[in-house]
Design an enzyme around this catalytic site. Structure first.
Site, PDB file in Angstrom:
ATOM      1  N   LYS A  22       0.847  -1.200   0.000  1.00  0.00           N
ATOM      2  CA  LYS A  22       0.000   0.000   0.000  1.00  0.00           C
ATOM      3  C   LYS A  22       0.889   1.260   0.000  1.00  0.00           C
ATOM      4  CE  LYS A  22      -1.688   1.551   4.055  1.00  0.00           C
ATOM      5  NZ  LYS A  22      -1.385   2.970   4.369  1.00  0.00           N
ATOM      6  N   ASN A  23       1.926   1.246   0.837  1.00  0.00           N
ATOM      7  CA  ASN A  23       2.723   2.461   1.014  1.00  0.00           C
ATOM      8  C   ASN A  23       3.752   2.674  -0.089  1.00  0.00           C
ATOM      9  OD1 ASN A  23       1.159   2.925   3.193  1.00  0.00           O
ATOM     10  ND2 ASN A  23       2.683   2.347   4.717  1.00  0.00           N
ATOM     11  N   CYS A 117      -4.737  12.585  12.401  1.00  0.00           N
ATOM     12  CA  CYS A 117      -5.525  11.361  12.217  1.00  0.00           C
ATOM     13  C   CYS A 117      -5.492  10.650  13.568  1.00  0.00           C
ATOM     14  CB  CYS A 117      -4.949  10.499  11.108  1.00  0.00           C
ATOM     15  SG  CYS A 117      -3.522   9.579  11.613  1.00  0.00           S
ATOM     16  N   ARG A 122       0.575  14.434  12.994  1.00  0.00           N
ATOM     17  CA  ARG A 122       1.132  14.177  11.657  1.00  0.00           C
ATOM     18  C   ARG A 122       1.296  15.462  10.830  1.00  0.00           C
ATOM     19  NH1 ARG A 122      -1.206   8.668   9.448  1.00  0.00           N
ATOM     20  NH2 ARG A 122       0.733   8.679   8.284  1.00  0.00           N
ATOM     21  N   ASP A 306       4.447   0.378  12.020  1.00  0.00           N
ATOM     22  CA  ASP A 306       3.228  -0.225  11.463  1.00  0.00           C
ATOM     23  C   ASP A 306       3.048  -1.680  11.896  1.00  0.00           C
ATOM     24  OD1 ASP A 306       3.376   1.532   8.268  1.00  0.00           O
ATOM     25  OD2 ASP A 306       2.847   2.156  10.298  1.00  0.00           O
ATOM     26  N   ARG A 398      -8.790  -0.456   4.352  1.00  0.00           N
ATOM     27  CA  ARG A 398      -7.929   0.572   3.747  1.00  0.00           C
ATOM     28  C   ARG A 398      -6.582  -0.018   3.372  1.00  0.00           C
ATOM     29  NH1 ARG A 398      -7.702   6.207   6.771  1.00  0.00           N
ATOM     30  NH2 ARG A 398      -6.230   6.364   5.062  1.00  0.00           N
TER      31      ARG A 398
END
Ligand code: EPZ
Length: 421
Positions: A22-23, A117, A122, A306, A398
């Site tokens: 994803k990243n 978030c 952030r 993560d 997500r």
């Protein structure tokens, strides 16, 4: 489609294929803005965040199509708007990654400030400071960043702290700046090198991506690219924990062992048997008694933030006291009260959670709060005695492609229920 029901206690067995990262997908999709022609990206995971990024690109005027499931084609030639609106940026802060490419190619951009978030404030000060150093005029107005330039110039950018997004934004901006840009204190995550690979395929001149110093020689134009993105190291780590927490035996395929060395190290430290088969396959056997562990999250190649929530879930059933310290984000312990509802014995002390292992967790109704916290609740539920109901699982969608289908194929008893909170 809002909750999972999971029956715990079944050792997971079998083979799971890791999806694209994803990243990596998110910044690489943004890099298409710099291209003179269509770009073709393979191994793009089918995720909510990817769909949101596609919407952002279409809002700018790009045409995006799917060749088949995991191949995306972006035609940037129709881009005529240089704005990322609040409604899109608030759902996915990675939209800020269109800023660097837009200002490099079109010399202007109006991007909604991402705002905080669940896991932290952030800020994007490092992104903006770097662009200003390259000659961008940056202004804040009504919740938007207004950036404009007569033409970016190469500069020496020294980050106060490693920032993945900041490195990606500056690197993309520098590809078309006049002259040389040197980024000092760059983030070294594998997704940075993957982005640099695509940009270099497009004609950029980037050296040192993946190291602390990256040198970019600006060029006038960037052509198209075809690229297969790297596998998701966090998904791989999550499934490694799934094997350990259910005392299962999983073969994890299509990973990149060199991207998850710190995760392998920590799991081995807990007594998990991890066999590396070549560079892309792992066999993870969770049958040993789990030993406690001390974890401190850090920028790559350190232990990834993560993976913090998922490892905390595993430590909940280790035989002893573990300590988990979160050094990257200021509020990344929202899984802690939810895990405690499942019988975990956790004590938050500032940036550290002390985890006193229990024999087994208990099924309960819990609520997902952010992407990786949701993953940790799924892992805990796979261990727990009885049924766990996990609400607000849209957070999970997500960042994990078909996680329920993958878990079902490994023997988990998991079903997705619609309705409810
Ligand atoms: C990326 O976020 C990832 N997201 C995050 O993954 C990941 O947790 C994070 O890097 C750290 O590895 C994507 O790649 C889309 P940072 P990013 O800039 O770029 C502070 C997930 O679960 N900071 O490296 O936003 C910041 O507050 C997500 O997949 C500043 O102070 O992270 C944080 O404390 C969550 N000023 C630290 O640096 C800035 O200008 C690291 O942030 C930028 C960042």
């Amino acid at each position: 489609m809002n909750k999972f029901l999971i029956q715990g206690g079944i050792p997971l067995k079998g083979e799971v294929k890791i999806s694209g990262a994803k990243n990596s997908a998110l910044p690489i999709l943004c890099s298409s803005i710099l291209a003179e022609d269509k770009c073709r990206y393979l191994n793009i995971p089918n995720l909510k965040d990817v769909s949101t990024m596609i919407k952002v690109l279409e809002t700018l005027g790009a045409k995006v199509s799917k060749d088949h499931d995991n191949t995306i084609i972006v035609d940037p030639s129709g881009i005529a708007l240089y704005e990322a609106p609040y409604d899109l940026v608030k759902t996915m802060r990675a939209s800020i990654l269109v800023l660097g490419p837009l200002i490099a190619k079109y010399k202007k951009a109006r991007i909604s400030l991402p705002g905080g978030c669940a896991i932290g404030v952030r800020p994007i000060d490092q992104h903006l400071k770097g662009l200003a150093k390259m000659g961008a005029h940056i202004e804040m107005s009504h919740g938007y960043v207004l950036a404009s330039t007569k033409g970016l110039k190469g500069a020496r950018i020294v980050f106060d702290k490693p920032t993945v997004g900041g490195t990606e934004n500056i690197m993309m901006a520098a590809t078309m700046a006049e002259g040389k840009t040197i980024i000092e204190g760059a983030a070294k995550e594998p997704e940075i090198a993957d982005l640099a690979d695509v940009l270099n395929k497009m004609g950029a001149k980037i050296k040192g991506a993946g190291e602390a110093t990256i040198i970019i020689e600006g060029v006038k134009k960037l052509s198209k690219a075809t690229h297969t993105i790297i596998p998701d190291r966090i998904e791989a780590g999550t499934f490694m924990v799934a094997s350990a927490i259910t005392k299962g035996n999983l073969t994890i395929k299509g990973a990149r062992v060199d991207h998850i060395l710190s995760i392998i190290e920590k799991l081995r430290g807990m007594g998990v048997v991890v066999n590396e088969i070549g560079k892309k396959t792992l066999i993870v056997d969770g049958n040993n008694e789990l030993k406690p562990i001390d974890v401190e999250t850090a920028p790559f190649p350190g232990f990834p933030t993560d993976m913090q929530a998922q490892t905390t879930a595993l430590a909940c059933i280790a035989d002893g006291v573990s300590s988990i310290t979160e050094n990257i984000f200021e509020n990344r312990f929202m899984h802690v009260p939810e895990l405690m509802r499942m019988g975990a014995n956790l004590e938050e002390k500032g940036r550290t959670v002390l985890v006193r292992g229990v024999n087994r967790l208990q099924g309960a109704t819990v609520m997902a709060t952010d992407l990786r916290a949701s993953a940790s609740l799924v892992l805990a539920a796979l261990n727990a005695k009885g049924t766990t109901e996990i609400r607000r699982i849209y957070h999970l969608d997500r960042g994990y492609e078909n996680i329920d289908k993958k878990l079902l194929s490994l023997g988990a008893r998991i079903e997705r229920e619609s309705g409810g909170l």
